[in-house]
Design an enzyme around this catalytic site. Sequence first.
Site, PDB file in Angstrom:
ATOM      1  N   LYS A  62      27.549  28.325 -24.870  1.00 51.45           N
ATOM      2  CA  LYS A  62      26.746  28.059 -26.067  1.00 51.45           C
ATOM      3  C   LYS A  62      26.769  29.236 -27.050  1.00 51.45           C
ATOM      4  O   LYS A  62      26.745  29.029 -28.262  1.00 51.45           O
ATOM      5  CB  LYS A  62      25.300  27.747 -25.668  1.00 51.45           C
ATOM      6  CG  LYS A  62      25.116  26.380 -25.006  1.00 51.45           C
ATOM      7  CD  LYS A  62      23.638  26.106 -24.745  1.00 51.45           C
ATOM      8  CE  LYS A  62      23.407  25.084 -23.649  1.00 51.45           C
ATOM      9  NZ  LYS A  62      23.606  23.693 -24.026  1.00 51.45           N
TER      10      LYS A  62
ATOM     11  N   GLU B 295      16.505  30.676 -28.848  1.00 55.36           N
ATOM     12  CA  GLU B 295      16.478  29.926 -30.106  1.00 55.36           C
ATOM     13  C   GLU B 295      15.051  29.729 -30.557  1.00 55.36           C
ATOM     14  O   GLU B 295      14.140  29.654 -29.732  1.00 55.36           O
ATOM     15  CB  GLU B 295      17.077  28.516 -29.887  1.00 55.36           C
ATOM     16  CG  GLU B 295      18.572  28.503 -29.801  1.00 55.36           C
ATOM     17  CD  GLU B 295      19.133  27.098 -29.602  1.00 55.36           C
ATOM     18  OE1 GLU B 295      18.351  26.122 -29.522  1.00 55.36           O
ATOM     19  OE2 GLU B 295      20.360  26.987 -29.513  1.00 55.36           O
TER      20      GLU B 295
ATOM     21  N   HIS C 215      14.749  16.730 -20.793  1.00 54.02           N
ATOM     22  CA  HIS C 215      15.873  17.098 -21.663  1.00 54.02           C
ATOM     23  C   HIS C 215      17.090  16.221 -21.428  1.00 54.02           C
ATOM     24  O   HIS C 215      18.211  16.596 -21.764  1.00 54.02           O
ATOM     25  CB  HIS C 215      16.258  18.577 -21.494  1.00 54.02           C
ATOM     26  CG  HIS C 215      15.169  19.519 -21.900  1.00 54.02           C
ATOM     27  ND1 HIS C 215      14.684  19.567 -23.176  1.00 54.02           N
ATOM     28  CD2 HIS C 215      14.467  20.428 -21.189  1.00 54.02           C
ATOM     29  CE1 HIS C 215      13.722  20.475 -23.238  1.00 54.02           C
ATOM     30  NE2 HIS C 215      13.571  21.000 -22.040  1.00 54.02           N
TER      31      HIS C 215
ATOM     32  N   ARG D  28      34.296  15.815 -24.849  1.00 55.16           N
ATOM     33  CA  ARG D  28      34.681  14.690 -23.991  1.00 55.16           C
ATOM     34  C   ARG D  28      34.091  13.418 -24.583  1.00 55.16           C
ATOM     35  O   ARG D  28      33.336  13.477 -25.562  1.00 55.16           O
ATOM     36  CB  ARG D  28      34.097  14.890 -22.595  1.00 55.16           C
ATOM     37  CG  ARG D  28      32.594  15.154 -22.683  1.00 55.16           C
ATOM     38  CD  ARG D  28      31.922  15.150 -21.353  1.00 55.16           C
ATOM     39  NE  ARG D  28      30.662  15.872 -21.357  1.00 55.16           N
ATOM     40  CZ  ARG D  28      29.500  15.406 -21.787  1.00 55.16           C
ATOM     41  NH1 ARG D  28      29.412  14.189 -22.262  1.00 55.16           N
ATOM     42  NH2 ARG D  28      28.410  16.138 -21.761  1.00 55.16           N
TER      43      ARG D  28
END
Length: 647
Positions: free
Chosen positions: A116, A200, A234, A296
């Site tokens: 990430k 974040e 999530h 993907r």
Amino acid sequence: MFDKILIANRGEIACRIMETAQSMGIACVAVYSDADKDARHVEKADEAIHIGGAAPADSYLLGERLIGAARASGAQAIHPGYGFLSENPAFVEAVEQAGLAFIGPSAAAIRKMGLKDAAKHEMEAADVAVVPGYHGANQDPDHLAAEATSIGYPVLIKAVAGGGGKGMRRVDAPEGFADALASAQREAQSAFGNGDVLIEKFILQPRHIEVQVFGDGTRAVHLFERDCSLQRRHQKVIEEAPAPGMTPEMRAAMGAAAVRAAEAIGYKGAGTVEFIVDGSDGLRPDRFWFMEMNTRLQVEHPVTEAITGVDLVAWQLRVAAGEPLPATQEDLTLTGHAFEARLYAEDAAAGFLPATGDLTHVRFPKGARIDSGVGAGDAISPWYDPMIAKITVHGPTREVALGRMQRALEETEIAGVTTNVNFLAALCRHAGFAAGAVDTGLIDRDRAQLVHEPAPSLLQIIAAVQSAAGLTEPSQRAGFTLWSPLERHVEIMHQDTVLDTWVEVLAPDHQRWRCKDQTVEVHQRFGRWMLENTPLPRTHRGAGQVQVFGPAGTSFLLRDPLDRQSDGPAGDGLITAPMPGLVKALFAKPGQQVQSGERLAILEAMKMEHALLAGCDGVVEDVMVDVNDQVAVGAGLIQLAATEPSA
Ligand code: ADP
């Protein structure tokens, strides 16, 4: 185009890829583990190769073995599906070194998006906005805490190698930071072998909106957005396209950013650029930020296929075989609205705990696209993802499509394992969701309401007892009427409660039921039992339980007759069959003296033997059945005459 491909996956996605490939005249080689030898994807394949043990590490994750299987079978390419090795750059390299084509992006593109933090740097360079935060290399806890403070709470700690919500922690105040960091790092280390994190800003009222992209290695197009804001832990539960409230400006901005992201890394094949959107003030083009790219085909790709009419797997095969992009951006249009619901074997009320078991009955709704790798007789094993099916519907408007989804869920019939079908249906009825007011916190906020299981209705109880007692079948009714006194007691359990019901069979197609102080009559019409004009819900009887389908479907437990002694309902000495079954043995002869609790007969029902015991001391007056007779529930078996208790 390829003649033959190997699908390095299992379950619904292996079946879905085969469907398109086979329709294009491409032969498909399946691979399977010990746990999957009878699986649907094996049955559907043109050829199937065993690759190892049930655990993914012993089969679906063994790159060399998959490549060996592809070469042995003469396949020219490998489709990885999603999960397993689909985003593993070393596997892509090994596939290509073996002279095979990988149906997906290059190893280099996957690497650029793999972590990430690296992906965020890449995106900043491509002028794609990323969530404000810290994604540097310094992992010192004090440094990270200081970064969190300067970002401003609440913050989200994320594992750089993360996926599936693992290694992610929301922190609301500085006091909680150190503990949350330590636990996120531990989880990330054990799940991904990499404990590094980034921080974040936590977006309040966040929406998850992702853009489907497709590239040929140089150019890319986008196939509009999907809204995946309905999440638990999530993880996505219901996805839709287009996103509610999407404006043309916002769509153009997001689409362009996603195409820039894909072209920046030379992306080839189907991919998804995930954005987090601040939905606190409607959708605004300056309020979306790149989160990550999934390199993907996604689980939820059917909603995009439904609104665009594009078969994404066909595109994957064509581009992997060297064809140019099948469409330009201008060719692509969006029609109507689509939803996908993920039907899982899980217990929503128990915190969405995965469930396992044998699917004893499976009936999918008509009028919906079903992507599934299982059917009746298959098992949901602990080895793999417990998804049973993806249900996708399309309609001219969001309202119509949502109505179709609700109906499809209500018509879905699964017995043998606990599913989230009621939870999904409750979500479809949720007023906020219906109004398009979605955000990622919706499920958590309204969880109690969404997982609430109401008490069973009278209709459900009657349907369950009818099924338990074999009172739906004409042949069994005959025996019942023959032997039964006017009113018979049948009991069933719902959770921990015993439900007492009494039934009178008035005619083969007419029954009177008494339950919970209510008396109602049901009639058989159009081949279904009806309470006035409402049909009783459909049912399935399995070992020891009855599943009732339809809205708020539920299951009932058959009461074990061993729990109590058999006797007629009014202490009349009549030993009756507590359930339909086969008379396995008789221990009573007319004239015989018996004692209370003595075993008089054995009935075999639902693959179990049940002993029928004398309810009192007495003399056997009559034995009305023979060994090997099939008897209906309530059928009289043995008549006892109670002896007077001696003084
Ligand atoms: P993973 O790769 O583990 O699935 P993602 O980065 O894709 O993690 O995030 C998963 C979900 O977490 C998102 O769909 C969103 O619901 C939530 N989320 C992620 N980042 C933020 C953020 N900065 N603020 C609020 N919620 C977030």
